[in-house]
Design a protein around this motif. Structure first.
Motif, short mmCIF file in Angstrom:
data_model
loop_
_atom_site.label_atom_id
_atom_site.label_comp_id
_atom_site.label_asym_id
_atom_site.label_seq_id
_atom_site.Cartn_x
_atom_site.Cartn_y
_atom_site.Cartn_z
N LYS A 178 -6.80 17.34 -1.91
CA LYS A 178 -6.30 15.98 -1.85
C LYS A 178 -5.67 15.78 -0.48
O LYS A 178 -4.94 16.64 0.00
CB LYS A 178 -5.25 15.73 -2.94
CG LYS A 178 -5.83 15.50 -4.32
CD LYS A 178 -4.74 15.08 -5.28
CE LYS A 178 -5.32 14.74 -6.65
NZ LYS A 178 -4.27 14.31 -7.60
N CYS A 179 -5.96 14.66 0.12
CA CYS A 179 -5.34 14.36 1.40
C CYS A 179 -4.02 13.62 1.18
O CYS A 179 -3.76 13.08 0.10
CB CYS A 179 -6.29 13.53 2.26
SG CYS A 179 -7.55 14.54 3.10
N THR A 180 -3.20 13.62 2.18
CA THR A 180 -1.93 12.91 2.12
C THR A 180 -2.18 11.42 2.25
O THR A 180 -3.11 10.99 2.95
CB THR A 180 -1.00 13.39 3.24
OG1 THR A 180 -1.68 13.29 4.51
CG2 THR A 180 -0.59 14.84 3.02
N ASP A 181 -1.37 10.61 1.56
CA ASP A 181 -1.58 9.17 1.61
C ASP A 181 -0.49 8.50 2.44
O ASP A 181 0.37 9.17 3.03
CB ASP A 181 -1.66 8.58 0.20
CG ASP A 181 -0.36 8.73 -0.59
OD1 ASP A 181 0.69 9.00 0.02
OD2 ASP A 181 -0.40 8.57 -1.83
N TYR A 182 -0.54 7.18 2.50
CA TYR A 182 0.37 6.45 3.39
C TYR A 182 1.83 6.65 3.01
O TYR A 182 2.70 6.65 3.90
CB TYR A 182 0.03 4.96 3.39
CG TYR A 182 0.72 4.20 4.50
CD1 TYR A 182 0.23 4.25 5.81
CD2 TYR A 182 1.88 3.47 4.27
CE1 TYR A 182 0.87 3.58 6.83
CE2 TYR A 182 2.53 2.79 5.29
CZ TYR A 182 2.02 2.85 6.56
OH TYR A 182 2.66 2.19 7.59
N SER A 183 2.12 6.82 1.73
CA SER A 183 3.51 7.06 1.34
C SER A 183 3.99 8.39 1.89
O SER A 183 5.15 8.52 2.31
CB SER A 183 3.66 7.01 -0.18
OG SER A 183 2.93 8.04 -0.81
N ASP A 184 3.10 9.40 1.92
CA ASP A 184 3.46 10.69 2.52
C ASP A 184 3.72 10.53 4.01
O ASP A 184 4.65 11.13 4.56
CB ASP A 184 2.32 11.71 2.31
CG ASP A 184 2.07 12.02 0.85
OD1 ASP A 184 3.04 12.15 0.09
OD2 ASP A 184 0.88 12.14 0.48
N TRP A 185 2.91 9.72 4.67
CA TRP A 185 3.08 9.50 6.10
C TRP A 185 4.38 8.74 6.38
O TRP A 185 5.06 9.02 7.38
CB TRP A 185 1.89 8.72 6.66
CG TRP A 185 0.64 9.53 6.80
CD1 TRP A 185 0.16 10.48 5.94
CD2 TRP A 185 -0.31 9.45 7.87
NE1 TRP A 185 -1.03 10.99 6.40
CE2 TRP A 185 -1.34 10.38 7.57
CE3 TRP A 185 -0.41 8.70 9.03
CZ2 TRP A 185 -2.45 10.57 8.41
CZ3 TRP A 185 -1.51 8.86 9.86
CH2 TRP A 185 -2.51 9.79 9.57
N THR A 186 4.72 7.79 5.51
CA THR A 186 5.96 7.05 5.68
C THR A 186 7.17 7.97 5.58
O THR A 186 8.10 7.89 6.39
CB THR A 186 6.05 5.93 4.63
OG1 THR A 186 4.96 5.01 4.81
CG2 THR A 186 7.36 5.16 4.77
N THR A 187 7.14 8.86 4.58
CA THR A 187 8.22 9.83 4.42
C THR A 187 8.32 10.73 5.65
O THR A 187 9.40 11.02 6.16
CB THR A 187 8.00 10.67 3.17
OG1 THR A 187 8.01 9.80 2.02
CG2 THR A 187 9.11 11.70 3.00
#
Length: 401
Positions: free
Chosen positions: A385-394
């Protein structure tokens, strides 16, 4: 006040007003479907025919995309649309993609101009609808390399019409940065020599710039697409950006502030747009380069709200703004390459398309256009699974501290 200065002041005011009005809530979830994908709809959900135009259309867009002469009487492509279609335009500008994403949830807008770091989030949230491009005659004139891409389509279904595009280039002060850089290493591994005078774009999507750099300089990480990062790859990008943070003087999102910083010498190297370079005061010792690793960039998309109150006028706007004449006006005013191949015949500056490399597929192939990170890896991997935008925001909050 010169025309350029007046334009800068108007756009600055629009951006700052938008930021003041909206407290841009950071996302806690990307709104993906249960499979971790974008939750895209079937093409059958797009209309097969259009009806009579309604009397109004509400548009949400970046500053400078919907000009009706109220900011500058000489800059107006909205009035012609209203006269042609009978659709009276109301519009609102926003300052960041996060703000646009949140505003679309109000249901108040029929159309939105979305950058690639918002478009798939809007699809995933169900806020925008599939678009039947057969109902938009001017779609045919758009450059093929902008159509049906990761940021404007899902599973072969179009979700909008390309507007304009550009690259996030490297700008440097020719007096302070020598020799002329050819790599992004001057803002990453070699940034310490310019401590306090390095700049970078202020957004979670900037993580992709670090990932793109690592594609070349740490190939063992296996990054194939800078918007498609597993946890290990994201961690490597975060580490690189934390190291860079020590040398950043200021992050920027208002391009007018970036112009000022380069003019005063407070910034000597960092991420920029071609329009920033073009807007610098005469004599400012600065140049831009497309580094050997490539660049990130944007290709904005006009999208129709899934619950549009004026769907026929929404389609009329998409067709109109994609026309050579209107596309030329809007993209030249903003400072980007047009999407319609006929637009170059209608620009005021005969060199506009050459300056912004319009239609240059070789140049465009070096641009990794903003795309929303999602769990379904955009590079095609299915074993992680790749990281999503919420992961990038954090991660971005962690980087900036």
């Amino acid at each position: 006040m010169t025309h350029l200065s007046a334009r800068r002041a108007r756009i600055r005011s629009s951006i700052l007003t938008g930021l003041a009005i909206a407290s841009v809530a950071l996302l806690t979830a990307c709104g993906t479907g249960g499979d971790g994908g974008t939750g895209g709809a079937d093409s059958s959900e797009a209309p097969t025919e259009l009806g009579e135009n309604e009397s109004t259309v509400s548009i949400l867009a970046w500053p400078g995309y919907v000009e009706d002469g109220s900011n500058d009487p000489s800059v107006d492509w909205v009035s012609a649309f209203e006269e042609e279609t009978g659709c009276m335009v109301t519009s609102k500008t926003y300052g960041t993609s996060d703000e646009a994403f949140n505003l679309m949830k109000t249901g108040e807008y029929d159309v939105v101009a979305a950058s690639g770091d918002a478009s798939l989030r809007l699809v995933a949230a169900g806020d925008v609808a599939p678009v039947n491009t057969d109902l938009i005659p001017n779609y045919e004139g758009i450059y093929d390399f902008l159509k049906m891409q990761d940021w404007n389509s899902v599973d072969g279904v179009a979700y909008g019409i390309p507007h304009g595009y550009g690259a996030n280039l490297l700008m440097y002060n020719t007096d302070a940065v020598t020799p002329a850089p050819t790599s992004w290493d001057v803002v990453f591994d070699e940034s310490a020599q310019y401590t306090g005078k390095v700049t970078a774009y202020d957004s979670p999507i900037y993580i992709a710039d670090a990932a793109m750099y690592l594609m070349t300089h740490q190939p063992d990480l296996g990054i194939e697409n800078p918007y498609s990062l597993d946890e290990t790859q994201l961690a490597a990008a975060v580490d690189l950006l934390k190291a860079q943070r020590e040398n950043i003087g200021e992050y920027w999102s208002d391009y007018l502030k970036s112009i000022q910083a380069f003019e005063t010498g407070d910034t000597v190297v960092g991420t920029t747009w071609q329009v920033i370079r073009n807007s610098l005061a005469e004599g400012t010792p600065a140049e831009v380069v497309l580094p050997e690793e490539g660049v990130t960039g944007w290709s904005d998309t006009w999208m129709v709200a899934s619950e549009a109150q004026s769907p026929n006028c929404a389609y009329a706007w998409l067709n109109y703004i994609a026309s050579p004449e209107a596309n030329a006006q809007a993209t030249e005013y903003f400072g980007e390459a047009p999407s319609n191949q006929g637009a170059c015949d209608f620009t005021v500056n005969p060199d506009q398309c050459e300056i912004f490399h319009a239609g240059d597929e070789e140049y465009a192939s070096q641009i990794w256009y903003w795309s929303t990170p999602i769990e379904d890896c955009l590079d095609g991997r299915t074993d992680v699974k790749c990281t999503d935008y919420s992961d990038w925001t954090t991660a971005w909050q962690e980087i900036k501290g």
